[in-house]
Design a protein around this motif. Sequence first.
Motif, PDB file in Angstrom:
ATOM      1  N   ARG A 256      44.560   5.066  25.744  1.00  0.00           N
ATOM      2  CA  ARG A 256      43.843   5.826  24.595  1.00  0.00           C
ATOM      3  C   ARG A 256      43.724   7.048  25.442  1.00  0.00           C
ATOM      4  O   ARG A 256      43.192   7.860  24.095  1.00  0.00           O
ATOM      5  N   LEU A 257      43.203   7.538  26.505  1.00  0.00           N
ATOM      6  CA  LEU A 257      42.972   8.746  26.858  1.00  0.00           C
ATOM      7  C   LEU A 257      44.002   9.748  27.197  1.00  0.00           C
ATOM      8  O   LEU A 257      44.712  10.567  27.770  1.00  0.00           O
ATOM      9  N   THR A 258      44.299  10.849  26.504  1.00  0.00           N
ATOM     10  CA  THR A 258      45.112  11.816  25.689  1.00  0.00           C
ATOM     11  C   THR A 258      44.923  12.840  24.653  1.00  0.00           C
ATOM     12  O   THR A 258      43.733  12.882  24.640  1.00  0.00           O
ATOM     13  N   LYS A 259      45.532  14.319  25.243  1.00  0.00           N
ATOM     14  CA  LYS A 259      45.534  14.863  24.726  1.00  0.00           C
ATOM     15  C   LYS A 259      44.793  14.984  23.683  1.00  0.00           C
ATOM     16  O   LYS A 259      43.477  15.801  23.595  1.00  0.00           O
ATOM     17  N   ARG A 260      45.045  14.391  22.905  1.00  0.00           N
ATOM     18  CA  ARG A 260      44.922  14.222  21.380  1.00  0.00           C
ATOM     19  C   ARG A 260      43.793  13.809  21.236  1.00  0.00           C
ATOM     20  O   ARG A 260      43.247  14.365  20.468  1.00  0.00           O
ATOM     21  N   THR A 261      43.362  12.598  21.519  1.00  0.00           N
ATOM     22  CA  THR A 261      41.793  12.285  21.176  1.00  0.00           C
ATOM     23  C   THR A 261      41.039  13.073  22.109  1.00  0.00           C
ATOM     24  O   THR A 261      39.394  12.625  22.112  1.00  0.00           O
ATOM     25  N   CYS A 262      41.461  13.709  23.615  1.00  0.00           N
ATOM     26  CA  CYS A 262      40.409  13.947  23.806  1.00  0.00           C
ATOM     27  C   CYS A 262      40.297  15.171  24.886  1.00  0.00           C
ATOM     28  O   CYS A 262      40.486  15.828  25.483  1.00  0.00           O
ATOM     29  N   SER A 263      41.275  16.117  23.261  1.00  0.00           N
ATOM     30  CA  SER A 263      41.533  17.803  23.972  1.00  0.00           C
ATOM     31  C   SER A 263      40.258  18.343  24.400  1.00  0.00           C
ATOM     32  O   SER A 263      39.103  18.501  23.645  1.00  0.00           O
ATOM     33  N   ILE A 264      40.473  19.446  24.703  1.00  0.00           N
ATOM     34  CA  ILE A 264      39.225  19.961  25.681  1.00  0.00           C
ATOM     35  C   ILE A 264      38.858  21.127  24.795  1.00  0.00           C
ATOM     36  O   ILE A 264      40.103  21.945  24.043  1.00  0.00           O
ATOM     37  N   PRO A 265      37.488  21.814  24.052  1.00  0.00           N
ATOM     38  CA  PRO A 265      37.644  22.375  22.853  1.00  0.00           C
ATOM     39  C   PRO A 265      37.884  23.560  23.791  1.00  0.00           C
ATOM     40  O   PRO A 265      37.332  24.086  25.009  1.00  0.00           O
ATOM     41  N   SER A 266      38.288  24.789  23.002  1.00  0.00           N
ATOM     42  CA  SER A 266      38.672  26.256  23.359  1.00  0.00           C
ATOM     43  C   SER A 266      37.323  27.057  23.623  1.00  0.00           C
ATOM     44  O   SER A 266      36.083  26.343  23.481  1.00  0.00           O
ATOM     45  N   GLN A 267      36.918  28.407  24.305  1.00  0.00           N
ATOM     46  CA  GLN A 267      35.917  28.616  24.518  1.00  0.00           C
ATOM     47  C   GLN A 267      35.428  29.343  23.496  1.00  0.00           C
ATOM     48  O   GLN A 267      34.065  28.729  23.210  1.00  0.00           O
TER      49      GLN A 267
ATOM     50  N   VAL B 276      35.738  12.592  30.223  1.00  0.00           N
ATOM     51  CA  VAL B 276      35.698  11.427  31.157  1.00  0.00           C
ATOM     52  C   VAL B 276      34.455  11.504  32.418  1.00  0.00           C
ATOM     53  O   VAL B 276      35.056  12.500  32.865  1.00  0.00           O
ATOM     54  N   ALA B 277      33.859  10.163  32.217  1.00  0.00           N
ATOM     55  CA  ALA B 277      32.983   9.917  33.189  1.00  0.00           C
ATOM     56  C   ALA B 277      32.986   8.678  33.577  1.00  0.00           C
ATOM     57  O   ALA B 277      32.997   7.936  33.742  1.00  0.00           O
ATOM     58  N   ILE B 278      33.465   9.196  35.460  1.00  0.00           N
ATOM     59  CA  ILE B 278      33.441   7.572  35.891  1.00  0.00           C
ATOM     60  C   ILE B 278      32.687   7.786  36.896  1.00  0.00           C
ATOM     61  O   ILE B 278      31.899   8.065  37.329  1.00  0.00           O
ATOM     62  N   ILE B 279      30.923   6.069  36.821  1.00  0.00           N
ATOM     63  CA  ILE B 279      29.942   6.060  37.984  1.00  0.00           C
ATOM     64  C   ILE B 279      30.869   5.244  39.327  1.00  0.00           C
ATOM     65  O   ILE B 279      31.704   3.956  38.977  1.00  0.00           O
ATOM     66  N   GLY B 280      31.116   5.484  39.810  1.00  0.00           N
ATOM     67  CA  GLY B 280      30.939   5.299  41.505  1.00  0.00           C
ATOM     68  C   GLY B 280      32.183   5.669  42.021  1.00  0.00           C
ATOM     69  O   GLY B 280      33.422   5.980  41.639  1.00  0.00           O
ATOM     70  N   GLY B 281      31.785   6.294  43.371  1.00  0.00           N
ATOM     71  CA  GLY B 281      32.832   7.382  44.131  1.00  0.00           C
ATOM     72  C   GLY B 281      33.097   5.977  45.407  1.00  0.00           C
ATOM     73  O   GLY B 281      33.713   6.570  46.202  1.00  0.00           O
ATOM     74  N   GLY B 282      34.065   5.226  44.999  1.00  0.00           N
ATOM     75  CA  GLY B 282      34.598   4.196  45.871  1.00  0.00           C
ATOM     76  C   GLY B 282      35.704   4.268  45.836  1.00  0.00           C
ATOM     77  O   GLY B 282      36.464   5.014  44.904  1.00  0.00           O
ATOM     78  N   ILE B 283      36.475   3.185  46.476  1.00  0.00           N
ATOM     79  CA  ILE B 283      38.336   3.607  46.694  1.00  0.00           C
ATOM     80  C   ILE B 283      38.815   3.013  44.844  1.00  0.00           C
ATOM     81  O   ILE B 283      39.529   3.760  44.688  1.00  0.00           O
ATOM     82  N   VAL B 284      38.207   2.630  44.193  1.00  0.00           N
ATOM     83  CA  VAL B 284      38.382   1.882  43.039  1.00  0.00           C
ATOM     84  C   VAL B 284      37.735   3.276  42.145  1.00  0.00           C
ATOM     85  O   VAL B 284      39.307   3.525  41.240  1.00  0.00           O
ATOM     86  N   GLY B 285      37.656   3.506  42.235  1.00  0.00           N
ATOM     87  CA  GLY B 285      37.024   4.720  41.362  1.00  0.00           C
ATOM     88  C   GLY B 285      37.542   5.939  41.640  1.00  0.00           C
ATOM     89  O   GLY B 285      38.295   6.714  40.134  1.00  0.00           O
TER      90      GLY B 285
ATOM     91  N   THR C 286      29.255  12.656  28.011  1.00  0.00           N
ATOM     92  CA  THR C 286      30.885  12.665  28.204  1.00  0.00           C
ATOM     93  C   THR C 286      31.622  12.024  26.945  1.00  0.00           C
ATOM     94  O   THR C 286      31.318  10.457  26.431  1.00  0.00           O
ATOM     95  N   LYS C 287      32.963  12.027  26.494  1.00  0.00           N
ATOM     96  CA  LYS C 287      33.192  11.272  25.458  1.00  0.00           C
ATOM     97  C   LYS C 287      33.915   9.484  25.826  1.00  0.00           C
ATOM     98  O   LYS C 287      33.908   8.868  25.087  1.00  0.00           O
ATOM     99  N   PHE C 288      34.214   9.326  27.619  1.00  0.00           N
ATOM    100  CA  PHE C 288      35.092   8.232  27.842  1.00  0.00           C
ATOM    101  C   PHE C 288      33.780   8.205  28.740  1.00  0.00           C
ATOM    102  O   PHE C 288      33.559   8.588  29.754  1.00  0.00           O
TER     103      PHE C 288
END
Length: 425
Positions: free
Chosen positions: A5-16, A37-46, A227-229
């Motif tokens: 579901r993480l597509t450019k349409r659903t997670c578009s970044i606003p213009s300046q 998107v924020a990923i919590i955890g900087g192990g090999i899977v994250g 974050t959105k996701f």
Amino acid sequence: MLLPRLTKRTCSIPSQSETWRGRRYATDHRINDRYDVAIIGGGIVGLSTARELKIRHKDLKIAILEKEKELAQHQSKNNSGVIHSGIYYLPGSYRARLCVEGAHLIYAYCKEKNIPFNQCGKLIVAVTEEELPRLQKLYERGMQNNVPGLRLVDQEEMRQIEPEIKGLKGIHSPFTGIVDFSQVAQSYAKDFKDAGGDVHLSTNVTNISRMADDIHISTSDGRKFQTKFMIGCAGVNSDRLARDTGGSTNPSIAPFRGEWRVMKPEYAHMVKGLIYPVPDPRYPWLGVHFTRKMNGEVWLGPNAVLSTSRNGYNYSDFSLRDFWEGLRDPGLRRLIFKNWKTGVGEVYRSIFLNPYVKMLQEYMPKIQGKHIENSKRSGVRALALNADGSLIDDFSFDTSAWPNALHVRNAPSPAATSSLAIAKV
């Protein structure tokens, strides 16, 4: 699952000119950083997940939040370093499918990035008549999982592969190998950062809340992220993170320390590759393993000793919070009650060398205590438990909490091998 579901349409970044306008962003001016998107955890899977998302969606603003000062400091670093081939896992399961796919991807990635690896092969050895039917079933399972090159070997063929080994029959898996997964994880991180991803170290998440359609994350140093996701890849703390976002209390995580003894360098030649036992279906992670490492060491183990800290690499490591949560966990209490004799044996062999050497001698009669160093290597395995004390046997991905949150609830071995495949799920 969340990732498609993480597509450019659903997670578009606003213009300046439009950045963070609107009522929902104006309500809190204390936000330090805003992400898609924020990923919590900087192990090999994250890290593999962040890398894949950034490759797939270049315009998304993505961050990794890691509580330690460096990335991949726990299970991603303190492990056997084995590139598993996918023999052991139930056909059709995530572990079976993603391990075989992930091994192919890891070998290709290491070649592309010039990361050293050794496809040294693995020998699974049956030492008793009782183990022969299980060995046959294991071979049939591996064939169902499409493990490349798998074959049954007799005593003579076993001695050609591992001259010091004694056994009745074995399985040889030439597709199995070794690599330094810490080096692989750092390479994932470099790919992610080179693609424009952000990595926040020493960022311990203390609070997560949901406001409108966004997730707000607070950290121990006073920073706030929006974050959105959100994707949780928190390893040994995956249950806590899921509960904080409205997820189920099951599975819970029990930390078990695995300890490896190390052969003295002058005797390391006795092991050519990887030597594994026929796994006991009750405790598939236990048993004697002879594991050659990329640095030339040979590790013997691991055992499994319940840890009183989720980051407890020694007996002296203790966390009151972790200990208290363990006492209150009905799944862990039932696991201990059902398996206390096995647990006592693991502690006994952890403390005393001679009974451990006797186990090793069932596979390698010539090995003696004098061949083994006094020092140990250790890691912490996050065992995911149901409330009845049974183990979760497969990778587990949970979207039952907030609609814009995904949690990796269980990623045991072979998660490192499978990391690139997991990221593509």
